[in-house]
Scaffold this motif. Structure first.
Motif, PDB file in Angstrom:
ATOM      1  N   THR A   1      -9.851   8.528   1.533  1.00 46.25           N
ATOM      2  CA  THR A   1      -9.878   8.053   2.924  1.00 46.25           C
ATOM      3  C   THR A   1      -9.457   6.589   2.978  1.00 46.25           C
ATOM      4  O   THR A   1      -9.807   5.810   2.088  1.00 46.25           O
ATOM      5  CB  THR A   1     -11.309   8.187   3.488  1.00 46.25           C
ATOM      6  OG1 THR A   1     -11.674   9.570   3.491  1.00 46.25           O
ATOM      7  CG2 THR A   1     -11.398   7.655   4.918  1.00 46.25           C
TER       8      THR A   1
ATOM      9  N   SER B   1      -6.570   3.390   4.841  1.00 48.61           N
ATOM     10  CA  SER B   1      -5.202   3.116   5.294  1.00 48.61           C
ATOM     11  C   SER B   1      -4.178   3.392   4.189  1.00 48.61           C
ATOM     12  O   SER B   1      -3.061   3.839   4.474  1.00 48.61           O
ATOM     13  CB  SER B   1      -5.090   1.663   5.774  1.00 48.61           C
ATOM     14  OG  SER B   1      -5.478   0.775   4.747  1.00 48.61           O
ATOM     15  N   THR B   2      -4.527   3.153   2.925  1.00 44.96           N
ATOM     16  CA  THR B   2      -3.598   3.436   1.818  1.00 44.96           C
ATOM     17  C   THR B   2      -3.416   4.944   1.681  1.00 44.96           C
ATOM     18  O   THR B   2      -2.294   5.434   1.486  1.00 44.96           O
ATOM     19  CB  THR B   2      -4.122   2.818   0.506  1.00 44.96           C
ATOM     20  OG1 THR B   2      -4.590   1.492   0.774  1.00 44.96           O
ATOM     21  CG2 THR B   2      -3.029   2.761  -0.550  1.00 44.96           C
TER      22      THR B   2
ATOM     23  N   LYS C   1     -16.075   1.221  -3.487  1.00 45.43           N
ATOM     24  CA  LYS C   1     -15.474   2.044  -2.450  1.00 45.43           C
ATOM     25  C   LYS C   1     -16.483   2.242  -1.318  1.00 45.43           C
ATOM     26  O   LYS C   1     -17.657   1.998  -1.482  1.00 45.43           O
ATOM     27  CB  LYS C   1     -15.074   3.411  -3.019  1.00 45.43           C
ATOM     28  CG  LYS C   1     -13.922   3.309  -4.019  1.00 45.43           C
ATOM     29  CD  LYS C   1     -13.428   4.665  -4.485  1.00 45.43           C
ATOM     30  CE  LYS C   1     -13.260   5.659  -3.395  1.00 45.43           C
ATOM     31  NZ  LYS C   1     -12.426   5.204  -2.248  1.00 45.43           N
ATOM     32  N   GLY C   2     -15.973   2.677  -0.174  1.00 47.73           N
ATOM     33  CA  GLY C   2     -16.872   2.955   0.941  1.00 47.73           C
ATOM     34  C   GLY C   2     -16.721   1.993   2.101  1.00 47.73           C
ATOM     35  O   GLY C   2     -17.494   2.046   3.052  1.00 47.73           O
TER      36      GLY C   2
ATOM     37  N   LYS D   1       0.848  -1.211   0.000  1.00 43.67           N
ATOM     38  CA  LYS D   1       0.000   0.000   0.000  1.00 43.67           C
ATOM     39  C   LYS D   1       0.879   1.255   0.000  1.00 43.67           C
ATOM     40  O   LYS D   1       0.615   2.218  -0.732  1.00 43.67           O
ATOM     41  CB  LYS D   1      -0.889   0.019   1.260  1.00 43.67           C
ATOM     42  CG  LYS D   1      -2.007  -0.998   1.253  1.00 43.67           C
ATOM     43  CD  LYS D   1      -2.835  -0.902   2.529  1.00 43.67           C
ATOM     44  CE  LYS D   1      -3.979  -1.910   2.504  1.00 43.67           C
ATOM     45  NZ  LYS D   1      -4.918  -1.748   3.604  1.00 43.67           N
TER      46      LYS D   1
ATOM     47  N   GLY E   1     -14.657   2.229   4.283  1.00 42.72           N
ATOM     48  CA  GLY E   1     -14.447   3.109   5.438  1.00 42.72           C
ATOM     49  C   GLY E   1     -15.625   4.048   5.681  1.00 42.72           C
ATOM     50  O   GLY E   1     -15.597   4.843   6.616  1.00 42.72           O
TER      51      GLY E   1
ATOM     52  N   LYS F   1      -6.362  -5.957  -4.510  1.00 44.03           N
ATOM     53  CA  LYS F   1      -7.652  -5.278  -4.761  1.00 44.03           C
ATOM     54  C   LYS F   1      -8.085  -5.390  -6.226  1.00 44.03           C
ATOM     55  O   LYS F   1      -9.226  -5.087  -6.553  1.00 44.03           O
ATOM     56  CB  LYS F   1      -7.554  -3.790  -4.386  1.00 44.03           C
ATOM     57  CG  LYS F   1      -7.132  -3.501  -2.944  1.00 44.03           C
ATOM     58  CD  LYS F   1      -8.243  -3.699  -1.981  1.00 44.03           C
ATOM     59  CE  LYS F   1      -7.907  -3.336  -0.544  1.00 44.03           C
ATOM     60  NZ  LYS F   1      -7.769  -1.918  -0.270  1.00 44.03           N
TER      61      LYS F   1
ATOM     62  N   ASP G   1     -11.778  -0.611  -2.415  1.00 45.12           N
ATOM     63  CA  ASP G   1     -11.963  -1.944  -1.836  1.00 45.12           C
ATOM     64  C   ASP G   1     -11.805  -3.016  -2.910  1.00 45.12           C
ATOM     65  O   ASP G   1     -11.327  -4.110  -2.632  1.00 45.12           O
ATOM     66  CB  ASP G   1     -13.335  -2.024  -1.163  1.00 45.12           C
ATOM     67  CG  ASP G   1     -13.444  -1.002  -0.038  1.00 45.12           C
ATOM     68  OD1 ASP G   1     -12.615  -1.071   0.881  1.00 45.12           O
ATOM     69  OD2 ASP G   1     -14.303  -0.127  -0.113  1.00 45.12           O
TER      70      ASP G   1
ATOM     71  N   ASP H   1      -7.101   8.323  -4.190  1.00 43.17           N
ATOM     72  CA  ASP H   1      -7.876   7.550  -3.215  1.00 43.17           C
ATOM     73  C   ASP H   1      -7.634   6.058  -3.407  1.00 43.17           C
ATOM     74  O   ASP H   1      -7.192   5.617  -4.482  1.00 43.17           O
ATOM     75  CB  ASP H   1      -9.383   7.869  -3.370  1.00 43.17           C
ATOM     76  CG  ASP H   1     -10.193   7.488  -2.134  1.00 43.17           C
ATOM     77  OD1 ASP H   1      -9.621   6.940  -1.163  1.00 43.17           O
ATOM     78  OD2 ASP H   1     -11.411   7.745  -2.134  1.00 43.17           O
ATOM     79  N   GLY H   2      -7.937   5.295  -2.379  1.00 46.77           N
ATOM     80  CA  GLY H   2      -7.856   3.841  -2.434  1.00 46.77           C
ATOM     81  C   GLY H   2      -9.150   3.240  -2.951  1.00 46.77           C
ATOM     82  O   GLY H   2     -10.049   3.956  -3.419  1.00 46.77           O
TER      83      GLY H   2
ATOM     84  N   GLU I   1     -16.274  11.157  -1.029  1.00 46.59           N
ATOM     85  CA  GLU I   1     -15.308  10.650  -2.012  1.00 46.59           C
ATOM     86  C   GLU I   1     -15.866  10.806  -3.430  1.00 46.59           C
ATOM     87  O   GLU I   1     -15.151  11.227  -4.349  1.00 46.59           O
ATOM     88  CB  GLU I   1     -14.994   9.176  -1.730  1.00 46.59           C
ATOM     89  CG  GLU I   1     -14.200   8.980  -0.444  1.00 46.59           C
ATOM     90  CD  GLU I   1     -13.948   7.522  -0.086  1.00 46.59           C
ATOM     91  OE1 GLU I   1     -13.067   7.284   0.742  1.00 46.59           O
ATOM     92  OE2 GLU I   1     -14.626   6.633  -0.614  1.00 46.59           O
TER      93      GLU I   1
ATOM     94  N   ALA J   1     -16.763   6.530   3.771  1.00 45.61           N
ATOM     95  CA  ALA J   1     -16.611   7.932   3.341  1.00 45.61           C
ATOM     96  C   ALA J   1     -17.057   8.143   1.896  1.00 45.61           C
ATOM     97  O   ALA J   1     -16.699   9.143   1.268  1.00 45.61           O
ATOM     98  CB  ALA J   1     -15.156   8.364   3.513  1.00 45.61           C
TER      99      ALA J   1
END
Ligand code: 5RP
Length: 222
Positions: A28, A30-31, A94-95, A7, A97, A121, A84, A81-82, A103, A99
């Motif tokens: 948003t 960890s990445t 995405k989402g 990451k 987290g 991913k 999922d 952005d990262g 985003e 956010a």
């Protein structure tokens, strides 16, 4: 190498897309946290960042990076952005987290979307990861029933409230062979705020950290 190493490598590679003297959008997760730490070294070269969550805002400020409202910054040069899940065509879930709404807004306001992720991913199609859907709280059960009619199994993310004071339904059981169409259908359901399928406005560049380094997928390679 750990997943965090992968990451971090993808996150650091995204610095090359950050333009001097411009605002950028920051996602948003960890990445993205690794990206913000790397961005701190360039903080005097940029105008600052538009943030997608309270979590990201806190880390940006801790790293000495100026945070601006989207209303004041206008259109953005790039959004980092990262995801999922991401396909090689740039469609994402995405989402994870929670956010997703901010985003999606910031992604839409940005000229370029750079997705940063470890290579696990990358998927041939979306749907293994449950699709987050942000809903107005009073519409939660109504939206859940509509999702069941579309073949999904919604699960309320109990005890979680988004930065916008809404609820999240995580939808299991979809194999999203046409994510653009499903994103449109879900957007039509009253009470849905944001769908965590990012296919209509997908990634323009995907940076994937793997054991051999960072792989770049762009529209030319899609
Ligand atoms: C948050 C997101 C994140 O980008 C996604 O969950 C990936 O997170 P991580 O970088 O921690 O794996 O969409 O809403």
């Amino acid at each position: 190498m750990t997943q965090d190493d992968l990451k971090q490598a993808a996150a650091e590679a995204a610095l090359q897309y950050v333009e001097d003297n411009a605002w950028l959008g920051v996602g948003t997760g960890s990445t993205v946290d690794f990206f913000i730490e790397a961005l701190a070294k360039k903080r005097n070269a940029i105008k600052g960042a538009v943030s997608s969550s309270e979590r990201t805002t806190a880390l940006l400020k801790k790293c000495g990076i100026t945070v601006e409202e989207l209303n004041n910054a206008g259109d953005l040069s790039v959004y980092i952005d990262g995801a999922d899940e991401v396909t090689e065509h740039g469609a994402m879930i995405k989402g994870g987290g929670g956010a997703l709404t901010r985003e999606k807004i910031i992604a839409a306001a940005s000229r370029k979307f750079v997705c940063i992720a470890d290579a696990s991913k990358l998927k041939p199609f979306l749907g293994d990861f449950p699709v987050p859907i942000e809903v107005i709280p009073m519409a939660r059960s109504f939206v859940a029933r509509a999702i069941v009619r579309l073949g999904g199994q919604p699960e309320w993310r109990s005890g979680f409230t988004t930065d916008n004071d809404n609820a999240i339904l995580d939808v299991h059981g979809w194999e999203l062979l046409n994510p653009v169409e499903m994103e449109s259908k879900l957007n039509q359901i009253p009470g849905v705020v944001t769908v965590g399928i990012f296919a209509q406005r997908g990634a323009d560049v995907i940076l994937l950290g793997d054991e051999d380094g960072v792989r770049t997928l762009t529209p030319e390679t899609f």
